[in-house]
Scaffold this active site. Structure first.
Site, PDB file in Angstrom:
ATOM      1  N   ASP A  44       0.847  -1.194   0.000  1.00 51.84           N
ATOM      2  CA  ASP A  44       0.000   0.000   0.000  1.00 51.84           C
ATOM      3  C   ASP A  44       0.885   1.247   0.000  1.00 51.84           C
ATOM      4  OD1 ASP A  44      -1.753   2.137   0.725  1.00 51.84           O
ATOM      5  OD2 ASP A  44      -3.115   0.712   1.669  1.00 51.84           O
ATOM      6  N   CYS A  84      -7.044   3.621  -1.966  1.00 48.78           N
ATOM      7  CA  CYS A  84      -6.985   2.180  -1.667  1.00 48.78           C
ATOM      8  C   CYS A  84      -8.076   1.348  -2.339  1.00 48.78           C
ATOM      9  CB  CYS A  84      -7.026   1.965  -0.155  1.00 48.78           C
ATOM     10  SG  CYS A  84      -5.688   2.798   0.723  1.00 48.78           S
ATOM     11  N   LYS A 132      -4.130  -7.539   3.697  1.00 48.33           N
ATOM     12  CA  LYS A 132      -5.060  -6.492   3.266  1.00 48.33           C
ATOM     13  C   LYS A 132      -5.639  -6.780   1.891  1.00 48.33           C
ATOM     14  CE  LYS A 132      -5.515  -1.475   2.996  1.00 48.33           C
ATOM     15  NZ  LYS A 132      -4.896  -0.173   3.303  1.00 48.33           N
ATOM     16  N   HIS A 255      -2.641  25.041  -8.666  1.00 49.09           N
ATOM     17  CA  HIS A 255      -3.907  24.715  -9.325  1.00 49.09           C
ATOM     18  C   HIS A 255      -4.986  24.643  -8.247  1.00 49.09           C
ATOM     19  CE1 HIS A 255      -6.959  22.225 -11.366  1.00 49.09           C
ATOM     20  NE2 HIS A 255      -6.422  22.650 -12.500  1.00 49.09           N
ATOM     21  N   ASP A 317      -1.116  -0.521  -4.608  1.00 49.77           N
ATOM     22  CA  ASP A 317      -2.390   0.054  -5.041  1.00 49.77           C
ATOM     23  C   ASP A 317      -2.220   1.473  -5.578  1.00 49.77           C
ATOM     24  OD1 ASP A 317      -1.764   1.085  -2.546  1.00 49.77           O
ATOM     25  OD2 ASP A 317      -3.735   0.711  -1.648  1.00 49.77           O
ATOM     26  N   HIS A 318      -1.235   2.187  -5.072  1.00 46.68           N
ATOM     27  CA  HIS A 318      -0.933   3.560  -5.510  1.00 46.68           C
ATOM     28  C   HIS A 318       0.394   3.951  -4.897  1.00 46.68           C
ATOM     29  CE1 HIS A 318      -2.188   4.557  -1.455  1.00 46.68           C
ATOM     30  NE2 HIS A 318      -3.354   3.983  -1.693  1.00 46.68           N
TER      31      HIS A 318
END
Length: 533
Positions: A44, A84, A132, A255, A317-318
């Protein structure tokens, strides 16, 4: 606990293997051998840029380096949604986020959704999952889901504690994230006590929480996870001299969506260079601990003689921004958040290969089925990685579907006050928001500007138009954004009604309580105005 730390015995094994101990057969085409076992280790929040140069100079990751020497690393792998549950929903379904409607950490797949593991089990694979998962609906905190539902409300509230570091234990303490270590132990024991005796192929999944930041209870009753925690043992694996201090735009130049994200993540205050360096160093140390768990799995396969019969996939996941763009966490299309690690080794996989093609987590589903020689459904968003990975590979999946030159990522959750869509192709990263016109888009040339500091959307309008046309051919994103807005409002109304007279008290004490209580009536009125619009 093993003597000498996780890289004592395991590290010796890896060293022998790297030196060429002769235990692994030469790669062959998948059709020339029995179906391989498969092990997927998914962590994760690991920034994929740490798996190749120059990011790999910041921290010692021997298990990842071992996989690179004996397998393939993807240089441009992306999450399909940088948070997630939606990200994992894409990985387990093979479908883009807007197709599964996995809008936030509360809204994922249905519990009975048929995943690639279910299909492999139906075709004779022995299956096991540890750790997980987090791809089904109904999980995560109430605060997390309410923050996502109310992102269109006209207020600005800090939802996280200020990011910080915490050193724990001593120089010999390597088991810091004990939950992950226990799950790794379970996976290792399963390999040694059960998988070794199987006559059928198996697929094993290990899900790790690391290197996700830890909870921050000092911030009050309801708190997020903004603490980067490690021990001296892992901090010594970090090369402080190689840590890059990210450049920040001024708050006024950010931004508008980035400013909202930075504010809600409690990152708009002053940070010293030392604070930023430490946050990044502790994060890298947490990545080193993650790498050691991967090493334990590789060692267990080696010890049981299964390594040469097993394809190992490592991903996340990222990523983690770790103070890039004045943010921590994910929930962003910037590289630190959206770029994930993807490494593969095993029978038939080319060794020491670096693949520049853009790929994403939806590709896991068809790849798993391809490895198992199961017919891949044609309606998936993903494409099998087998043709890129293997020598002389002619997969069923690739025979009829040509891989596109782009990948899609989208985000609809908390800490961002708009639906976000990212198209990555060639040197370009195109990011657009909401309906495509109410918020200005971003365009980055990742070859000339790898740190994504200069938005060149106004300089290259033809490119913006071309990329937006491709994006709209994949997803009607204004329509999706509108659907998410309506979903958020209806979910909030249902939740509010379920609380009855307790609503005001409950909403005031979510993660944003420190800001909310400064002007409670103002924020309740803002929600009422939103609900009435």
């Amino acid at each position: 606990m093993r003597d000498g730390g996780p890289l004592g015995r395991a590290g010796l094994v890896l060293l022998l293997m790297a030196a060429g101990s002769g235990a692994r057969p030469r790669p062959t085409a998948p059709g020339d051998q029995p179906p391989s076992n498969v092990v997927l280790v998914a962590c994760d929040s690991l920034d994929g840029r740490l798996t190749f140069f120059p990011g790999n100079q910041t921290v010692d990751l021997p298990s990842i380096n071992f996989m690179k020497r004996h397998g393939t690393v993807f240089l441009n792998a992306y999450t399909n949604s940088p948070i997630c549950c939606p990200s994992r929903a894409a990985m387990w379904s093979g479908l883009f986020t807007h197709l599964t409607e996995s809008w936030n950490n509360f809204k994922g797949l249905d519990p009975d959704y048929v995943t690639w593991m279910d299909i492999m089990e139906k075709h004779g694979y022995r299956t096991q999952k540890f750790g997980k998962l987090d791809f089904t609906s109904g999980h995560h905190s109430v605060s997390n889901r309410v923050e996502a539902w109310t992102r269109d409300v006209n207020f600005l509230l800090r939802q996280e504690a200020r990011p910080m570091v915490k050193l724990t234990g001593h120089r010999k303490q390597f088991r810091v994230m004990e939950t992950d270590w226990r799950n790794t132990d379970k996976a290792v024991n399963w390999i040694k006590e059960e998988a070794v005796n199987f006559t059928q192929p198996f697929v094993l999944y290990l899900g790790l929480n690391l290197p996700h930041p830890y909870p921050s209870p000092y911030a009050g009753e309801n708190f997020g996870s903004s603490t980067f925690l490690t021990s001296p043992y892992w901090l010594e694996k970090v090369n402080y001299e190689a840590i890059k201090i990210p450049k920040w735009s001024s708050l006024s130049e950010m931004h508008p969506v980035d400013y909202y994200s930075s504010y809600t993540k409690n990152c708009t205050g002053e940070f010293t260079t030392e604070e930023v360096r430490n946050i990044r160093a502790f994060y890298y140390a947490m990545c080193a601990e993650t790498d050691a768990m991967l090493g334990e799995i590789i060692s267990a396969l080696r010890d049981t003689g299964l390594l040469g019969k097993t394809i190992i996939i490592f991903t996340a996941d990222h990523g983690e921004l770790a103070m890039e763009h004045r943010q921590f966490y994910k929930m962003s299309m910037y590289e630190g958040s959206s770029h994930v690690p993807l490494l593969v080794m095993g029978p038939g996989v080319r060794e020491q290969q670096q693949i520049p093609n853009v790929v994403s987590l939806v590709d896991i589903y068809p790849t798993m089925l391809d490895i198992a020689r199961i017919t891949v459904p044609q309606n998936l968003s993903g494409y099998s990685l087998t043709p890129l990975l293997c020598e002389n590979a002619e997969s069923e999946a690739s025979a009829s579907r040509a891989r596109p030159s782009w990948v899609l990522s989208e985000f609809h959750g908390c800490n961002v006050n708009s639906s976000v869509y990212m198209l990555r192709t060639g040197k370009w990263k195109y990011i657009t928001y909401s309906d495509g016109s109410s918020v200005s888009p971003q365009l980055f040339d990742l070859t000339a500007d790898p740190d994504e500091l200069t938005n060149v959307a106004l300089k290259f309008p033809v490119t913006v138009h071309s990329l937006d046309k491709i994006l709209r051919s994949v997803v009607n994103y204004p329509k999706v954004s509108s659907a998410v807005q309506e979903y958020n409002k209806q979910q909030f109304i249902s939740w509010k009604q379920s609380l009855g007279h307790n609503y005001s008290s409950v909403i005031a004490n979510l993660r944003w309580h420190q800001d909310w209580l400064k002007d409670r009536k103002k924020y309740e009125n803002a929600i009422d105005k939103w609900l009435g619009s």
